[in-house]
Design an enzyme around this catalytic site. Structure first.
Site, short mmCIF file in Angstrom:
data_model
loop_
_atom_site.label_atom_id
_atom_site.label_comp_id
_atom_site.label_asym_id
_atom_site.label_seq_id
_atom_site.Cartn_x
_atom_site.Cartn_y
_atom_site.Cartn_z
CB THR A 135 -8.73 -7.45 9.26
OG1 THR A 135 -7.90 -6.36 9.22
CG2 THR A 135 -10.32 -7.02 9.19
CG ASP A 192 -0.05 -10.01 5.70
OD1 ASP A 192 -0.50 -9.25 6.31
OD2 ASP A 192 1.25 -10.38 5.66
CG PHE A 205 -6.18 1.88 3.83
CD1 PHE A 205 -7.00 1.13 2.92
CD2 PHE A 205 -4.95 0.64 4.29
CE1 PHE A 205 -6.75 -0.37 2.55
CE2 PHE A 205 -4.84 -0.50 3.98
CZ PHE A 205 -5.80 -1.02 3.20
CE LYS A 255 -7.65 0.01 -2.74
NZ LYS A 255 -7.38 0.32 -1.16
P1 ITT Z 1 -4.68 -6.59 9.88
O1 ITT Z 1 -3.40 -7.25 9.96
O2 ITT Z 1 -5.37 -6.38 10.95
O3 ITT Z 1 -5.52 -7.15 8.79
P2 ITT Z 1 -2.95 -4.17 8.45
O4 ITT Z 1 -3.32 -2.84 8.24
O5 ITT Z 1 -1.72 -4.52 9.37
O6 ITT Z 1 -4.39 -4.92 8.88
P3 ITT Z 1 -1.46 -5.88 6.49
O7 ITT Z 1 -0.51 -6.53 7.63
O8 ITT Z 1 -1.80 -6.51 5.62
O9 ITT Z 1 -2.77 -5.11 7.20
O10 ITT Z 1 -0.67 -4.48 6.19
C1 ITT Z 1 -0.25 -4.03 5.25
C2 ITT Z 1 0.03 -2.77 5.09
O11 ITT Z 1 -0.04 -2.55 3.54
C3 ITT Z 1 -1.14 -1.57 5.47
O12 ITT Z 1 -0.90 -1.18 6.61
C4 ITT Z 1 -1.12 -0.49 4.44
O13 ITT Z 1 0.05 0.31 4.51
C5 ITT Z 1 -0.46 -1.26 3.13
N1 ITT Z 1 -1.86 -1.78 2.42
C6 ITT Z 1 -2.27 -2.79 2.26
N2 ITT Z 1 -3.56 -3.07 1.54
C7 ITT Z 1 -3.39 -1.73 0.88
C8 ITT Z 1 -3.95 -1.09 0.05
O14 ITT Z 1 -5.48 -1.52 -0.44
N3 ITT Z 1 -3.91 0.10 -0.44
C9 ITT Z 1 -2.89 0.89 0.12
N4 ITT Z 1 -2.08 0.44 1.03
C10 ITT Z 1 -2.33 -0.97 1.45
#
Ligand code: ITT
Length: 204
Positions: free
Chosen positions: A7, A68, A148, A171
């Protein structure tokens, strides 16, 4: 055991490190000196998680995992889902993504939503998937500055605060990511007696 966490999201690393302790050492891509943006071209969380872990496994040949996560809003037919990171466009702005979500939910009564996390673990070339879900509600205005992504507008069922108003540990009491990670920890701890006995017999 060392595991690379595929990640680029430091928040995910902090949340997962709060759950994975003991004998498993989690190494982020940054710590491993790997600087790549892995594509997520698929239409399911499962396939995108696999894409990320497979890419890092092929690159390093080290045991690794990825995750993901998507926010799935019932009245939006599961949106933003796999588009969660780029909901408002390629800029990947948390701010703009929330604005778009709140705009789409204006005057919508049913605000039920869930976060769903899929972890893909690869050990010695074999993949196992783990899922964690957190159900809740999207509120009408942002509250809190912690966490975030969509955290400031998501209140998990059973809580009266948004994820954005919670500490990392708070959380964790509700979180999709914590639930998926706990399944991973159970899986690894069920494997470790095998590793222990193998290493014991090697020593003899
Ligand atoms: P990696 O792929 O590098 O792991 P990323 O931020 O791109 O990191 P994702 O593809 O899983 O991760 O993105 C999903 C999005 O969903 C992320 O950018 C956030 O906006 C949201 N998200 C994921 N987990 C969350 C959480 O626990 N709380 C709030 N928003 C979240």
């Amino acid at each position: 055991m060392k595991l690379i966490f595929a990640t680029n999201n430091a928040h995910k690393v902090a949340e997962i490190n709060a759950v994975i302790k003991g004998d498993v050492q989690v190494i982020s891509l940054e710590e491993a000196g790997i600087n790549i943006d892995i594509p997520e071209p698929h239409d399911t969380l499962e396939l995108n998680a696999t894409e990320k872990s497979k890419t890092i496994y092929e690159l390093t040949k080290m045991n690794c995992f990825s995750e993901d996560t998507g926010l799935e809003v019932l009245s939006l037919g599961g949106e933003p889902g796999i588009k969660s990171a780029r909901y408002a466009g390629e800029g990947r702005s948390f701010e703009k993504n929330i604005e778009k979500l709140l705009h789409k939910l204006e005057n919508v009564a049913n605000r039920s939503a869930r976060f769903r996390t899929v972890i893909s673990l690869i050990i010695d070339g074999r993949e196992t998937l783990f899922e964690g879900i957190c159900e809740g509600q999207i509120i009408e205005e942002k509250r809190g500055t912690g966490g975030f992504g969509y955290d400031p507008v998501f209140v998990p069922n059973g809580a009266d605060k948004t994820f954005g108003e919670m500490t990392l540990d708070e959380k964790g009491l509700y979180s999709h990511r914590r639930k998926a990670t706990e399944k991973l920890v159970v899986f690894l701890s069920n494997m470790s007696p095998i590793f222990n006995s193998l290493s014991t017999s090697n020593e003899i």
